[in-house]
Write a protein that holds these residues in place. Structure first.
Motif, PDB file in Angstrom:
ATOM      1  N   ILE A   1       0.835  -1.210   0.000  1.00 10.75           N
ATOM      2  CA  ILE A   1       0.000   0.000   0.000  1.00 10.75           C
ATOM      3  C   ILE A   1       0.866   1.254   0.000  1.00 10.75           C
ATOM      4  N   ASP A   2       2.114   1.131   0.431  1.00  8.18           N
ATOM      5  CA  ASP A   2       3.035   2.278   0.511  1.00  8.18           C
ATOM      6  C   ASP A   2       3.876   2.472  -0.745  1.00  8.18           C
ATOM      7  N   PHE A   3       3.729   1.639  -1.750  1.00  7.76           N
ATOM      8  CA  PHE A   3       4.580   1.751  -2.936  1.00  7.76           C
ATOM      9  C   PHE A   3       4.435   3.141  -3.574  1.00  7.76           C
ATOM     10  N   PRO A   4       5.552   3.765  -3.965  1.00  5.39           N
ATOM     11  CA  PRO A   4       5.483   5.120  -4.530  1.00  5.39           C
ATOM     12  C   PRO A   4       4.725   5.145  -5.853  1.00  5.39           C
ATOM     13  N   TYR A   5       3.855   6.124  -5.952  1.00  4.26           N
ATOM     14  CA  TYR A   5       3.054   6.365  -7.150  1.00  4.26           C
ATOM     15  C   TYR A   5       2.209   5.152  -7.548  1.00  4.26           C
ATOM     16  N   LEU A   6       1.815   4.350  -6.561  1.00  2.27           N
ATOM     17  CA  LEU A   6       0.877   3.252  -6.829  1.00  2.27           C
ATOM     18  C   LEU A   6      -0.568   3.727  -6.701  1.00  2.27           C
ATOM     19  N   LEU A   7      -0.860   4.488  -5.647  1.00  2.37           N
ATOM     20  CA  LEU A   7      -2.221   4.997  -5.450  1.00  2.37           C
ATOM     21  C   LEU A   7      -2.396   6.296  -6.243  1.00  2.37           C
ATOM     22  N   PRO A   8      -3.540   6.477  -6.867  1.00  5.23           N
ATOM     23  CA  PRO A   8      -3.741   7.641  -7.736  1.00  5.23           C
ATOM     24  C   PRO A   8      -3.926   8.938  -6.962  1.00  5.23           C
ATOM     25  N   ALA A   9      -3.778  10.051  -7.667  1.00  4.41           N
ATOM     26  CA  ALA A   9      -3.952  11.375  -7.069  1.00  4.41           C
ATOM     27  C   ALA A   9      -5.426  11.756  -7.064  1.00  4.41           C
ATOM     28  N   ASP A  10      -6.267  10.813  -6.707  1.00 14.38           N
ATOM     29  CA  ASP A  10      -7.714  10.999  -6.615  1.00 14.38           C
ATOM     30  C   ASP A  10      -8.187  10.161  -5.435  1.00 14.38           C
ATOM     31  N   ARG A  11      -8.448  10.817  -4.331  1.00 13.79           N
ATOM     32  CA  ARG A  11      -8.746  10.071  -3.096  1.00 13.79           C
ATOM     33  C   ARG A  11     -10.010   9.237  -3.206  1.00 13.79           C
ATOM     34  N   GLU A  12     -10.998   9.695  -3.997  1.00 14.00           N
ATOM     35  CA  GLU A  12     -12.231   8.924  -4.120  1.00 14.00           C
ATOM     36  C   GLU A  12     -11.968   7.586  -4.809  1.00 14.00           C
ATOM     37  N   GLN A  13     -11.043   7.561  -5.747  1.00 14.73           N
ATOM     38  CA  GLN A  13     -10.666   6.295  -6.377  1.00 14.73           C
ATOM     39  C   GLN A  13      -9.969   5.378  -5.372  1.00 14.73           C
TER      40      GLN A  13
ATOM     41  N   THR B   1       4.601  19.737 -11.297  1.00 12.19           N
ATOM     42  CA  THR B   1       3.811  19.757 -12.530  1.00 12.19           C
ATOM     43  C   THR B   1       3.544  18.319 -12.976  1.00 12.19           C
ATOM     44  N   PRO B   2       2.558  18.113 -13.843  1.00 15.36           N
ATOM     45  CA  PRO B   2       2.317  16.766 -14.370  1.00 15.36           C
ATOM     46  C   PRO B   2       3.568  16.156 -15.000  1.00 15.36           C
ATOM     47  N   GLU B   3       4.362  16.976 -15.682  1.00 12.23           N
ATOM     48  CA  GLU B   3       5.588  16.471 -16.308  1.00 12.23           C
ATOM     49  C   GLU B   3       6.603  16.035 -15.246  1.00 12.23           C
ATOM     50  N   GLU B   4       6.716  16.800 -14.162  1.00  7.44           N
ATOM     51  CA  GLU B   4       7.638  16.427 -13.084  1.00  7.44           C
ATOM     52  C   GLU B   4       7.185  15.146 -12.392  1.00  7.44           C
ATOM     53  N   ILE B   5       5.884  15.000 -12.210  1.00  3.49           N
ATOM     54  CA  ILE B   5       5.358  13.775 -11.603  1.00  3.49           C
ATOM     55  C   ILE B   5       5.658  12.575 -12.490  1.00  3.49           C
ATOM     56  N   GLU B   6       5.503  12.730 -13.785  1.00  6.79           N
ATOM     57  CA  GLU B   6       5.805  11.623 -14.702  1.00  6.79           C
ATOM     58  C   GLU B   6       7.278  11.240 -14.643  1.00  6.79           C
ATOM     59  N   ALA B   7       8.136  12.229 -14.436  1.00  9.00           N
ATOM     60  CA  ALA B   7       9.569  11.934 -14.310  1.00  9.00           C
ATOM     61  C   ALA B   7       9.849  11.093 -13.069  1.00  9.00           C
ATOM     62  N   PHE B   8       9.147  11.383 -11.985  1.00  8.70           N
ATOM     63  CA  PHE B   8       9.284  10.561 -10.781  1.00  8.70           C
ATOM     64  C   PHE B   8       8.724   9.153 -11.015  1.00  8.70           C
ATOM     65  N   LYS B   9       7.550   9.074 -11.635  1.00  9.55           N
ATOM     66  CA  LYS B   9       6.924   7.771 -11.875  1.00  9.55           C
ATOM     67  C   LYS B   9       7.823   6.858 -12.707  1.00  9.55           C
ATOM     68  N   ALA B  10       8.554   7.468 -13.626  1.00  9.83           N
ATOM     69  CA  ALA B  10       9.404   6.680 -14.528  1.00  9.83           C
ATOM     70  C   ALA B  10      10.549   5.984 -13.794  1.00  9.83           C
ATOM     71  N   THR B  11      10.799   6.363 -12.537  1.00 10.35           N
ATOM     72  CA  THR B  11      11.953   5.809 -11.814  1.00 10.35           C
ATOM     73  C   THR B  11      11.593   4.703 -10.818  1.00 10.35           C
ATOM     74  N   VAL B  12      10.296   4.429 -10.603  1.00 11.23           N
ATOM     75  CA  VAL B  12       9.920   3.608  -9.446  1.00 11.23           C
ATOM     76  C   VAL B  12       9.884   2.100  -9.708  1.00 11.23           C
ATOM     77  N   GLN B  13       9.917   1.667 -10.966  1.00 15.23           N
ATOM     78  CA  GLN B  13       9.789   0.234 -11.233  1.00 15.23           C
ATOM     79  C   GLN B  13      10.874  -0.607 -10.548  1.00 15.23           C
ATOM     80  N   PRO B  14      12.129  -0.163 -10.500  1.00 19.67           N
ATOM     81  CA  PRO B  14      13.131  -0.952  -9.764  1.00 19.67           C
ATOM     82  C   PRO B  14      12.770  -1.168  -8.293  1.00 19.67           C
ATOM     83  N   VAL B  15      12.100  -0.184  -7.680  1.00 18.22           N
ATOM     84  CA  VAL B  15      11.662  -0.338  -6.295  1.00 18.22           C
ATOM     85  C   VAL B  15      10.586  -1.419  -6.214  1.00 18.22           C
TER      86      VAL B  15
END
Length: 353
Positions: free
Chosen positions: A123-135, A314-328
């Motif tokens: 549940i703590d994995f980075p960028y696994l849960l969406p930026a929409d709390r209702e989801q 920004t959305p672009e900065e968030i995507e840059a972070f998301k692109a790095t998390v698969q090794p984790v």
């Protein structure tokens, strides 16, 4: 003579029985008390602990849960002892006390529970849960959330629900964060969690576990350069006084687990179990309402704080972070077929929304 021998045997039998009863431990006494209550006898005492101040959304929800329990069962049936603000020890100590039964119910972050049940860390994995709390609520309140909560039974806990404390923000003293590379060489405080350590080391930071109760001092003294926490935790602990950069990143949530000692819960009468389940669901919703009402107030505090720079990636900065998390993800699910499969099913569930 025969009568005297019979009397002596009878007296010895009584003595042995008395010694046996005296030697029974607290668990036996607790079971007898629970059975007496089931038969209409003594009331059940429920010890409930958590970490947050009473005015926090979690504190509001915990009190709402207690009030609902009294409404459902009555004061003649139960007595609830509520201990907020780490009154029953630090986070790990409360989890340990719940595991052994000294605390009956507690509310703890996923990272605190992970050392006891490794599976829950997903549940703590980075960028696994969406930026929409209702989801998030829709999925974690449903069958997928229940599946993860049921894994807690391997650690002796009864998982009752996920309580949302909000999205974690990055905070630093002096350095803006816009990309993973900006973390290079920075000392970032984390809760004691191999997952969080892997997350920040993946971004080039030096992950430094520090107790929640010691965090303000560590930030003030420069022991660490930054940390992560939801907005209400930042404000309620005045971290904005010692952190100049507060960054909304949506990289993860501070998700709490409301859980009970499994053996204790299973020993309760069925109607008491049902009342606890119903009261937890009510408290969970009240926490979310309180969070929604208070969030903007907390944001206003940091936005208006002197010397504090608040901004959102920004959305672009968030995507840059998301692109790095698969090794984790890969390293943390290695060796666990269930964890890898569950993460994939969570991703699919959120994508479907």
């Amino acid at each position: 003579m025969k009568k005297r021998r019979l009397a002596a045997i009878f007296a010895s039998t009584l003595l042995i029985a008395a010694v046996a009863l005296t030697g029974c431990g607290g668990n036996k006494d607790a079971q007898q008390d629970q059975q007496a209550n089931a038969d209409g006898g003594e009331k059940i005492t429920i010890v409930f602990s958590h970490n947050q101040p009473v005015e926090s959304p979690e504190g509001v929800g915990a009190q709402a849960m207690v009030d609902k329990l009294y409404e459902l069962l009555g004061e003649d049936r139960i007595s609830v002892e509520l201990y907020p603000a780490q009154q029953r020890g630090n986070l790990r100590e409360q989890a340990e006390a719940t595991q052994i039964g000294d605390i009956n119910i507690t509310m703890q972050p996923v990272s605190t529970v992970t050392p006891f049940v490794d599976d829950i860390k997903v549940i703590d994995f980075p960028y696994l849960l969406p930026a929409d709390r209702e989801q998030i609520f829709e999925v974690l309140d449903g069958e997928l959330g229940r599946e993860a909560l049921d894994r807690l039974e391997t650690g002796g806990f009864k998982g009752l629900g996920f309580w949302f404390e909000g999205y974690k923000l990055f905070t630093t003293n002096g350095k803006e964060i816009h990309s993973p590379a900006d973390f290079q060489g920075m000392k970032i405080r984390i809760m004691e969690s191999p997952l969080l350590q892997a997350q920040y080391e993946n971004w080039g930071a030096i992950a430094t576990p520090i107790a929640y109760s010691e965090l303000y001092s560590a930030l003030e003294q420069g022991t660490v350069d930054g940390e992560e926490n939801p907005i209400q935790t930042i404000v309620l602990n005045n971290y904005q006084e010692v952190q100049s950069q507060i960054i909304q990143s949506y990289h993860g949530t501070m998700t709490y687990i409301l859980m009970a000692n499994l053996e204790w819960f299973n020993s309760l009468p069925e109607d008491v179990q049902e009342a606890i389940v119903e009261a937890e669901a009510y408290g969970r919703q009240e926490t979310r309402k309180a969070y929604a009402e208070q969030e903007q107030q907390y944001l206003d505090v940091v936005k208006n704080a002197e010397g504090v720079n608040y901004y959102e990636l920004t959305p672009e900065e968030i995507e840059a972070f998301k692109a790095t998390v698969q090794p984790v993800y890969d390293s943390q699910t290695a060796g666990s077929e269930w964890q890898a499969d569950y993460v994939q099913r969570l991703q699919e569930a959120f994508a479907a929304l």
